[in-house]
Write a protein that holds these residues in place. Structure first.
Motif, PDB file in Angstrom:
ATOM      1  N   GLY A  91      15.565 -74.585  57.107  1.00 46.06           N
ATOM      2  CA  GLY A  91      14.472 -75.082  56.592  1.00 46.06           C
ATOM      3  C   GLY A  91      14.573 -75.881  55.431  1.00 46.06           C
ATOM      4  O   GLY A  91      15.942 -76.260  55.136  1.00 46.06           O
ATOM      5  N   SER A  92      13.598 -76.098  54.588  1.00 48.49           N
ATOM      6  CA  SER A  92      13.707 -76.995  53.543  1.00 48.49           C
ATOM      7  C   SER A  92      12.700 -76.687  52.399  1.00 48.49           C
ATOM      8  O   SER A  92      11.610 -75.739  52.524  1.00 48.49           O
ATOM      9  CB  SER A  92      13.266 -78.587  53.944  1.00 48.49           C
ATOM     10  N   ARG A  93      12.821 -77.176  51.227  1.00 41.92           N
ATOM     11  CA  ARG A  93      12.060 -76.727  49.804  1.00 41.92           C
ATOM     12  C   ARG A  93      11.844 -77.906  49.105  1.00 41.92           C
ATOM     13  O   ARG A  93      12.612 -78.916  48.984  1.00 41.92           O
ATOM     14  CB  ARG A  93      12.638 -75.576  49.189  1.00 41.92           C
ATOM     15  N   LYS A  94      10.762 -77.817  48.361  1.00 38.52           N
ATOM     16  CA  LYS A  94      10.331 -79.058  47.262  1.00 38.52           C
ATOM     17  C   LYS A  94      11.452 -78.703  46.334  1.00 38.52           C
ATOM     18  O   LYS A  94      11.856 -77.869  46.031  1.00 38.52           O
ATOM     19  CB  LYS A  94       8.939 -78.790  47.315  1.00 38.52           C
ATOM     20  N   PRO A  95      11.866 -79.915  45.552  1.00 45.17           N
ATOM     21  CA  PRO A  95      12.614 -79.826  44.422  1.00 45.17           C
ATOM     22  C   PRO A  95      12.213 -78.913  43.383  1.00 45.17           C
ATOM     23  O   PRO A  95      13.373 -78.462  42.917  1.00 45.17           O
ATOM     24  CB  PRO A  95      12.739 -81.214  43.687  1.00 45.17           C
ATOM     25  N   ASP A 151      13.175 -76.716  62.863  1.00 44.25           N
ATOM     26  CA  ASP A 151      13.370 -77.017  61.408  1.00 44.25           C
ATOM     27  C   ASP A 151      14.667 -77.696  61.139  1.00 44.25           C
ATOM     28  O   ASP A 151      15.554 -77.980  61.905  1.00 44.25           O
ATOM     29  CB  ASP A 151      13.172 -75.523  60.549  1.00 44.25           C
ATOM     30  N   LEU A 152      14.860 -78.011  59.889  1.00 44.96           N
ATOM     31  CA  LEU A 152      15.950 -78.542  59.271  1.00 44.96           C
ATOM     32  C   LEU A 152      16.953 -77.408  59.357  1.00 44.96           C
ATOM     33  O   LEU A 152      16.897 -76.635  58.828  1.00 44.96           O
ATOM     34  CB  LEU A 152      15.926 -79.313  58.015  1.00 44.96           C
ATOM     35  N   LEU A 153      18.084 -77.906  59.764  1.00 47.64           N
ATOM     36  CA  LEU A 153      19.489 -77.037  59.658  1.00 47.64           C
ATOM     37  C   LEU A 153      20.580 -77.663  59.049  1.00 47.64           C
ATOM     38  O   LEU A 153      20.789 -78.865  59.115  1.00 47.64           O
ATOM     39  CB  LEU A 153      20.123 -76.909  61.173  1.00 47.64           C
TER      40      LEU A 153
END
Length: 489
Positions: A129-133, A249-251
């Motif tokens: 996954g990913s997250r906002k800064p 999702d992003l790996l």
């Protein structure tokens, strides 16, 4: 990646031809090891014994239940339980091969199985996954770099950071990767060391629609449709299972290597026994759903790993070309059989050399081939080959006290009071004279010869992860070869 080696160079791996000098039983065919080195250091992680190859997709590998593992509080199962589960794993691999990819005993829609337990197996840490800064924390510093590739998705525009760390088990004999996903109540989900992956917190997560090509491609792993979203299910020999939504999702492998739109199972229900040290499985098989297949356009359907000699050390995993001199490898072709499941990587073992002497085993005994498996621990041999190996090993070890068998291991020793052991060198010789001398850690398992016999010579063998320890194993799937480099970790 393409390996091109002259046959003479292949034998550099063992220092000399084990067959030509078969009559010589001098010390050159034995190695002396301290008995303490056969046991893991229970306190200190010693890191890497050898500097890993430089590669942008490099990831460290650790073994469960040791000082290098991410979780030291999880109780390790007994040797008896480990060997029992290992037999379940081996039985399942051979069952799937003998059925040529089909199993008339499976219920309709039920996927081919693979042993569920991940105890003692090789693990890597990745991020899903990913997250906002604004969601980053100081604990994320080792991977807190912006991935330009992760700039789009359901979370809106703007640069995104890698998501949550997930510890996953490397599995070369399965195709569908999965991790536990929120919501995932315990039970039916299992406890895990890492924070649970929550797709609602990821700016790049997407569930596959039921009519999508990715969903159709799941084949026997498909499990219907819920609210327009594709469902998957993987079942195991002991009745355990994982099921949920098939997603992407992003790996993130490391700060410089990531995979966009990685397809995996977002598990919302696990039934059975799973290792609390692992969040899921990283499938590396030859099927279309695996990590190797999904990244073939970028990494050429090539990956490698080196499993450490004990839980006291670290190994490595590399996606893509290892980029080292090909003359340092012994190379053997992958066996091709359109009737066999694409999942498995099969090779042809042609001979075994013990203390410089080639065992007298007819070539027909090895005709069924052998599966390279990162999760089966103990190598399974045709009974004809195993009996010859056992006899030669016992002759070489006659100065030591024998001990009762341990499960499937019937050649065990009592090293009480023994400070060092003189072990015969064992070399596996694969097709095209690819000679691979085993590390001492690949000869003994819990003071027993780390090999077992199949029920008959017609069954395919399995090259287990104990024998692979300290050896870099390169799977050049596109090039149709497996390569071995000794003393790599």
């Amino acid at each position: 990646m393409v390996f091109v080696l002259a046959p003479l160079l292949l034998l550099l791996l063992s220092g000399s031809s084990p067959v030509v000098r078969a009559a010589d039983h001098g010390d050159g065919y034995y190695t002396t090891v301290a008995t303490s080195s056969l046991k893991p250091n229970a306190i200190v992680c010693l890191g890497h014994r050898v500097t890993p190859p430089a590669n942008r997709s490099w990831v460290p590998v650790d073994l469960a239940h040791g000082p290098c593992s991410s979780s030291l509080d999880a109780a390790a199962p007994s040797v008896t339980e480990l060997l029992h589960r290992d037999q379940l794993r081996a039985d399942d691999v051979q069952k799937r091969l003998s059925n040529n990819g089909t199993d008339n005993n499976e219920a309709p829609g039920q996927a081919p199985t693979s042993e569920s337990d991940a105890y003692g197996k090789a693990k890597i840490k990745v991020r899903y996954g990913s997250r906002k800064p604004s969601m980053s924390t100081q604990a994320d510093s080792e991977l807190s770099v912006v991935h330009p590739a992760a700039t789009t998705g359901s979370g809106g525009a703007g640069a995104l950071l890698p998501g949550v760390v997930q510890t996953v088990v490397l599995d070369t004999a399965s195709d569908v990767a999965w991790v536990q996903c929120v919501p995932c109540p315990i039970p039916p989900c299992h406890p895990q060391q890492d924070s649970f992956y929550d797709p609602t917190n990821s700016g790049s997560y997407a569930a596959f629609p039921c009519n999508s090509p990715a969903c159709t491609q799941l084949g026997p792993y498909a499990n219907g449709c819920v609210n327009g979203q594709c469902q998957y299910r993987v079942t195991y020999p002991d009745g355990s299972s994982t099921s949920g939504t098939y997603s992407s999702d992003l790996l993130t492998l490391n700060p410089t290597s990531s995979v966009n739109n990685f397809q995996f199972g977002c598990s919302h229900a696990d039934q059975g026994s799973f290792d609390p040290q692992a969040a899921g499985i990283m499938a590396l098989g030859g099927g279309p759903e695996s990590l190797a297949s999904q990244t073939s356009s970028t990494y050429g359907k090539v990956f490698s790993y080196c499993l450490p000699p004990s839980p006291s050390y670290l190994g490595f995993f590399i996606l893509g070309d290892a980029r080292v001199a090909s003359s340092r490898y012994a190379v053997t072709p992958l066996l091709r059989d359109p009737r066999a499941p694409a999942t498995f990587y099969r090779v042809l073992l042609r001979a075994i050399v013990v203390a410089g002497k080639k065992l007298d085993v007819p070539a027909t005994a090895f005709a069924a081939g052998a599966v390279m498996d990162s999760r089966t621990a103990i190598t399974r041999l045709p009974p004809t080959a195993y009996r010859a190996l056992r006899a030669a090993f016992m002759t070489s070890m006659r100065m030591y006290r024998t001990a009762p068998p341990k499960g499937i291991l019937d050649t065990c020793y009592d090293f009480t009071g023994v400070r060092s052991v003189r072990l015969p060198k064992i070399t596996l010789v694969f097709d095209r004279d690819a000679a691979v001398q085993l590390d001492p850690s690949g000869v003994l398992y819990n003071d027993c010869l780390a090999f077992a016999a199949n029920k008959n010579d017609a069954m395919p063998g399995i090259i287990g992860n104990v024998q692979q320890q300290t050896i870099e194993v390169v799977y050049d799937v596109a090039g149709g070869a497996v390569a071995f480099r000794r003393n790599a970790c």
